[in-house]
Design a protein around this motif. Structure first.
Motif, mmCIF file in Angstrom:
data_model
loop_
_atom_site.group_PDB
_atom_site.id
_atom_site.type_symbol
_atom_site.label_atom_id
_atom_site.label_comp_id
_atom_site.label_asym_id
_atom_site.label_seq_id
_atom_site.Cartn_x
_atom_site.Cartn_y
_atom_site.Cartn_z
ATOM 1 N N SER A 190 0.837 -1.217 -0.032
ATOM 2 C CA SER A 190 0.101 0.109 0.087
ATOM 3 C C SER A 190 0.834 1.242 -0.168
ATOM 4 O O SER A 190 0.425 2.404 -0.523
ATOM 5 C CB SER A 190 -0.986 -0.028 1.067
ATOM 6 O OG SER A 190 -0.300 -0.018 2.300
ATOM 7 N N VAL A 191 2.011 1.100 0.460
ATOM 8 C CA VAL A 191 2.992 2.422 0.616
ATOM 9 C C VAL A 191 3.369 2.736 -0.910
ATOM 10 O O VAL A 191 3.232 3.875 -1.262
ATOM 11 C CB VAL A 191 4.365 2.015 1.282
ATOM 12 C CG1 VAL A 191 5.283 3.244 1.286
ATOM 13 C CG2 VAL A 191 4.068 1.802 2.735
ATOM 14 N N ALA A 192 3.590 1.858 -1.709
ATOM 15 C CA ALA A 192 4.067 2.042 -3.173
ATOM 16 C C ALA A 192 2.454 2.708 -3.963
ATOM 17 O O ALA A 192 2.732 3.459 -4.617
ATOM 18 C CB ALA A 192 4.286 0.548 -3.707
ATOM 19 N N TYR A 193 1.389 1.970 -3.628
ATOM 20 C CA TYR A 193 0.276 2.301 -4.235
ATOM 21 C C TYR A 193 0.109 3.829 -3.877
ATOM 22 O O TYR A 193 -0.322 4.387 -4.925
ATOM 23 C CB TYR A 193 -1.019 1.446 -3.854
ATOM 24 C CG TYR A 193 -0.932 0.125 -3.854
ATOM 25 C CD1 TYR A 193 0.190 -0.607 -4.654
ATOM 26 C CD2 TYR A 193 -1.710 -0.900 -3.128
ATOM 27 C CE1 TYR A 193 0.318 -1.989 -4.791
ATOM 28 C CE2 TYR A 193 -1.392 -2.324 -3.252
ATOM 29 C CZ TYR A 193 -0.481 -2.646 -3.890
ATOM 30 O OH TYR A 193 -0.159 -3.939 -4.141
ATOM 31 N N ASP A 194 0.020 4.286 -2.653
ATOM 32 C CA ASP A 194 -0.181 5.460 -2.329
ATOM 33 C C ASP A 194 0.660 6.374 -3.011
ATOM 34 O O ASP A 194 0.233 7.590 -3.537
ATOM 35 C CB ASP A 194 -0.127 5.816 -0.940
ATOM 36 C CG ASP A 194 -1.047 5.160 0.080
ATOM 37 O OD1 ASP A 194 -2.105 4.858 -0.515
ATOM 38 O OD2 ASP A 194 -0.869 4.893 1.211
#
Length: 307
Positions: A190-194
């Protein structure tokens, strides 16, 4: 300007269409061009990758033996030959043999048993990777074009997960000297997605991604997220075919050193440096201004030891 980087930026800009004639491309490059078909099935991509990796042996296999080595059916091999533009497997094999015989005769990619030790053999393999890359650079138009596009993307996102982190950090560190907004993504999930979604919302248009073996599932997922958000993807990797490459708009495939326990990345590092050079050439005035500003700041705060 006092910076050696500034001097190199001014003295070594990439030019197009002014290179001397080059020898025939290396076998891996020839095969990637031959097999560059966007609609190859996963099974057909496996065949292509096997041929790229084992050209000197695979070119002389019967259709039965090749199918067995790859783990596909004989009809799959026949369909693959047709998909890459040949009348059948015999015609494809004839082409493969001409490429392989050039290698065995001492052409690009030829190897020699010279009694070298394991470390020397690893260096020899990396030299071959660099020679292949040099031949790919005979026509630098695509590198120049992509450098310009990356330069225009604000922000520019650089993605590298797991083993690929080091290459992404190198590129991002250098790119920040010449680009106003570089965003580095080295954590998946989710860090990459954000980060990817925020980059697109902020006006970014391109992502430069690195994917070295072993290729991470989270890299594949992140590229799908980027594409879904409307970002375009440039990928530096070791494979021109496969699931990760399928998610990229532009793929720069370079060999990695695999003779030691852990891979080495001489050619991908040079590929990254070439794109950085292309970015500096795309906007020389911005490049010069930013490097001059950085020199002043680094001198003021004594970032570096004096030579």
């Amino acid at each position: 300007m006092s910076s050696s980087q500034q001097a190199r930026a001014q003295a070594s800009s990439i030019t197009s269409g002014k290179t001397a004639p080059e020898a025939e491309a290396a076998p891996a490059s020839q095969l990637r061009t031959l097999f560059d078909r966007p609609r190859l099935s996963p099974g057909q991509r496996r065949i292509a990758q096997y041929l790229i990796e084992h050209i000197t042996e695979a070119a002389f296999l019967s259709i039965t033996d090749l199918a067995e080595r790859v783990g596909v059916s004989q009809p799959s091999v026949t369909r693959f030959a047709a998909a890459v533009g040949f009348s059948g497997y015999p015609a494809l094999r004839e082409k493969l043999q001409s490429i392989a015989l050039g290698t065995l005769a001492g052409g690009p990619g030829a190897t020699e048993e010279n009694g070298s030790n394991e470390l020397q053999a690893a260096v020899d393999a990396e030299m071959e990777n660099l020679e292949n890359l040099r031949r790919d650079f005979a026509n630098p138009d695509q590198v120049i074009d992509i450098g310009r596009r990356l330069s225009l993307s604000t922000p520019l996102t650089v993605l590298g997960l797991r083993i690929s982190v080091s290459l992404a950090e190198y590129f991002a560190y250098a790119a920040r000297r010449i680009h106003p907004d570089v965003r580095l993504v080295t954590r998946g999930g989710s860090v990459a997605y954000d980060a990817l979604l925020q980059s697109r919302e902020a006006g970014g248009t391109w992502v430069l991604a690195f994917s070295m073996p072993r290729h991470a599932q989270e890299t594949l997922t992140a590229l799908r997220v980027a594409r879904g958000a409307g970002l375009r993807v440039v990928l530096i990797t070791d494979l021109a075919l496969g699931a990760v490459a399928d998610e990229a708009d532009v793929v720069f495939a370079t060999g990695t050193g695999s003779r030691l326990v852990f891979d080495s990345y001489a050619a991908p590092g040079v590929m990254a440096a070439a794109l950085l050079q292309a970015m500096t050439d795309a906007d020389p005035e911005r490049t010069q201004a930013r490097l001059e500003d950085y020199e002043q700041i680094s001198e003021q705060h004594q970032f570096f030891l004096r030579d």
